[in-house]
Design a protein around this motif. Structure first.
Motif, PDB file in Angstrom:
ATOM      1  N   MET A  62       0.850  -1.174   0.000  1.00  5.63           N
ATOM      2  CA  MET A  62       0.000   0.000   0.000  1.00  5.63           C
ATOM      3  C   MET A  62       0.898   1.240   0.000  1.00  5.63           C
ATOM      4  N   SER A  63       0.489   2.235  -0.744  1.00  7.69           N
ATOM      5  CA  SER A  63       1.207   3.505  -0.790  1.00  7.69           C
ATOM      6  C   SER A  63       0.495   4.540   0.071  1.00  7.69           C
ATOM      7  N   PHE A  64       1.290   5.516   0.522  1.00  9.63           N
ATOM      8  CA  PHE A  64       0.769   6.607   1.338  1.00  9.63           C
ATOM      9  C   PHE A  64       1.026   7.917   0.617  1.00  9.63           C
ATOM     10  N   TRP A  65       0.156   8.866   0.827  1.00 11.57           N
ATOM     11  CA  TRP A  65       0.192  10.159   0.157  1.00 11.57           C
ATOM     12  C   TRP A  65      -0.013  11.253   1.186  1.00 11.57           C
ATOM     13  N   TYR A  66       0.567  12.431   0.954  1.00  8.38           N
ATOM     14  CA  TYR A  66       0.360  13.576   1.844  1.00  8.38           C
ATOM     15  C   TYR A  66      -0.472  14.610   1.104  1.00  8.38           C
ATOM     16  N   ASN A  67      -1.589  14.983   1.682  1.00  8.09           N
ATOM     17  CA  ASN A  67      -2.476  15.980   1.099  1.00  8.09           C
ATOM     18  C   ASN A  67      -2.088  17.352   1.651  1.00  8.09           C
ATOM     19  N   VAL A  68      -1.565  18.235   0.778  1.00  7.24           N
ATOM     20  CA  VAL A  68      -1.087  19.539   1.243  1.00  7.24           C
ATOM     21  C   VAL A  68      -2.233  20.470   1.628  1.00  7.24           C
ATOM     22  N   ASP A  69      -3.423  20.224   1.111  1.00  6.63           N
ATOM     23  CA  ASP A  69      -4.573  21.061   1.472  1.00  6.63           C
ATOM     24  C   ASP A  69      -5.083  20.751   2.873  1.00  6.63           C
ATOM     25  N   THR A  70      -5.137  19.474   3.213  1.00  3.65           N
ATOM     26  CA  THR A  70      -5.712  19.081   4.503  1.00  3.65           C
ATOM     27  C   THR A  70      -4.652  18.799   5.561  1.00  3.65           C
ATOM     28  N   THR A  91      10.639  16.926   3.609  1.00  2.00           N
ATOM     29  CA  THR A  91      11.472  16.283   2.594  1.00  2.00           C
ATOM     30  C   THR A  91      11.527  17.128   1.328  1.00  2.00           C
ATOM     31  N   ALA A  92      10.393  17.632   0.899  1.00  2.00           N
ATOM     32  CA  ALA A  92      10.351  18.466  -0.302  1.00  2.00           C
ATOM     33  C   ALA A  92      11.165  19.743  -0.107  1.00  2.00           C
ATOM     34  N   LEU A  97       1.143  14.719  -2.443  1.00  2.00           N
ATOM     35  CA  LEU A  97       2.540  14.385  -2.688  1.00  2.00           C
ATOM     36  C   LEU A  97       2.714  12.901  -2.431  1.00  2.00           C
ATOM     37  N   GLY A  98       3.492  12.245  -3.241  1.00  2.00           N
ATOM     38  CA  GLY A  98       3.739  10.836  -3.027  1.00  2.00           C
ATOM     39  C   GLY A  98       3.838  10.118  -4.351  1.00  2.00           C
ATOM     40  N   PRO A  99       3.919   8.838  -4.315  1.00  2.00           N
ATOM     41  CA  PRO A  99       3.626   7.960  -3.183  1.00  2.00           C
ATOM     42  C   PRO A  99       4.828   7.766  -2.266  1.00  2.00           C
ATOM     43  N   TYR A 100       4.551   7.392  -1.029  1.00  2.00           N
ATOM     44  CA  TYR A 100       5.557   7.071  -0.024  1.00  2.00           C
ATOM     45  C   TYR A 100       5.307   5.654   0.464  1.00  2.00           C
ATOM     46  N   ALA A 101       6.381   5.002   0.885  1.00  3.83           N
ATOM     47  CA  ALA A 101       6.281   3.605   1.324  1.00  3.83           C
ATOM     48  C   ALA A 101       5.656   3.471   2.705  1.00  3.83           C
ATOM     49  N   THR A 102       5.836   4.501   3.552  1.00  6.84           N
ATOM     50  CA  THR A 102       5.305   4.419   4.912  1.00  6.84           C
ATOM     51  C   THR A 102       4.493   5.669   5.241  1.00  6.84           C
ATOM     52  N   GLU A 103       3.673   5.542   6.244  1.00  6.38           N
ATOM     53  CA  GLU A 103       2.877   6.679   6.713  1.00  6.38           C
ATOM     54  C   GLU A 103       3.786   7.781   7.251  1.00  6.38           C
ATOM     55  N   ALA A 104       4.868   7.389   7.941  1.00  9.48           N
ATOM     56  CA  ALA A 104       5.809   8.366   8.508  1.00  9.48           C
ATOM     57  C   ALA A 104       6.489   9.172   7.398  1.00  9.48           C
ATOM     58  N   GLU A 105       6.874   8.511   6.308  1.00 11.94           N
ATOM     59  CA  GLU A 105       7.475   9.231   5.179  1.00 11.94           C
ATOM     60  C   GLU A 105       6.487  10.219   4.572  1.00 11.94           C
ATOM     61  N   ALA A 106       5.245   9.811   4.460  1.00 14.56           N
ATOM     62  CA  ALA A 106       4.222  10.704   3.915  1.00 14.56           C
ATOM     63  C   ALA A 106       4.007  11.902   4.834  1.00 14.56           C
TER      64      ALA A 106
END
Length: 68
Positions: free
Chosen positions: A1-9, A40-41, A25-34
């Motif tokens: 499963m991939s994780f994504w970070y929503n910059v709006d929310t 990171t950006a 932003l993503g995908p990321y391998a873990t929730e912590a990375e997301a």
């Protein structure tokens, strides 16, 4: 499963509930990375800007643009 970070929310989303716009932003391998996506950006942008400055300084050869 991939994780994504929503910059709006500011929330981490998964493939199952991911927003389909440009606000993720993503995908990321873990929730912590997301969750760390903005940090990171920011770090990557600083690194790329530094590399661009170095490239531009080396590429001019000491003369200004347009010198023939």
């Amino acid at each position: 499963m991939s994780f994504w970070y929503n910059v709006d929310t500011g929330q981490v989303e998964t493939d199952d509930n991911r927003s389909r716009g440009e606000q993720v932003l993503g995908p990321y391998a873990t929730e912590a990375e997301a969750q760390a996506a903005l940090e990171t950006a920011h770090k990557k942008t600083e690194q790329w800007d530094s590399q661009d400055r170095d490239w531009n300084e080396r590429g001019t050869g000491g003369s200004g643009a347009g010198d023939d």
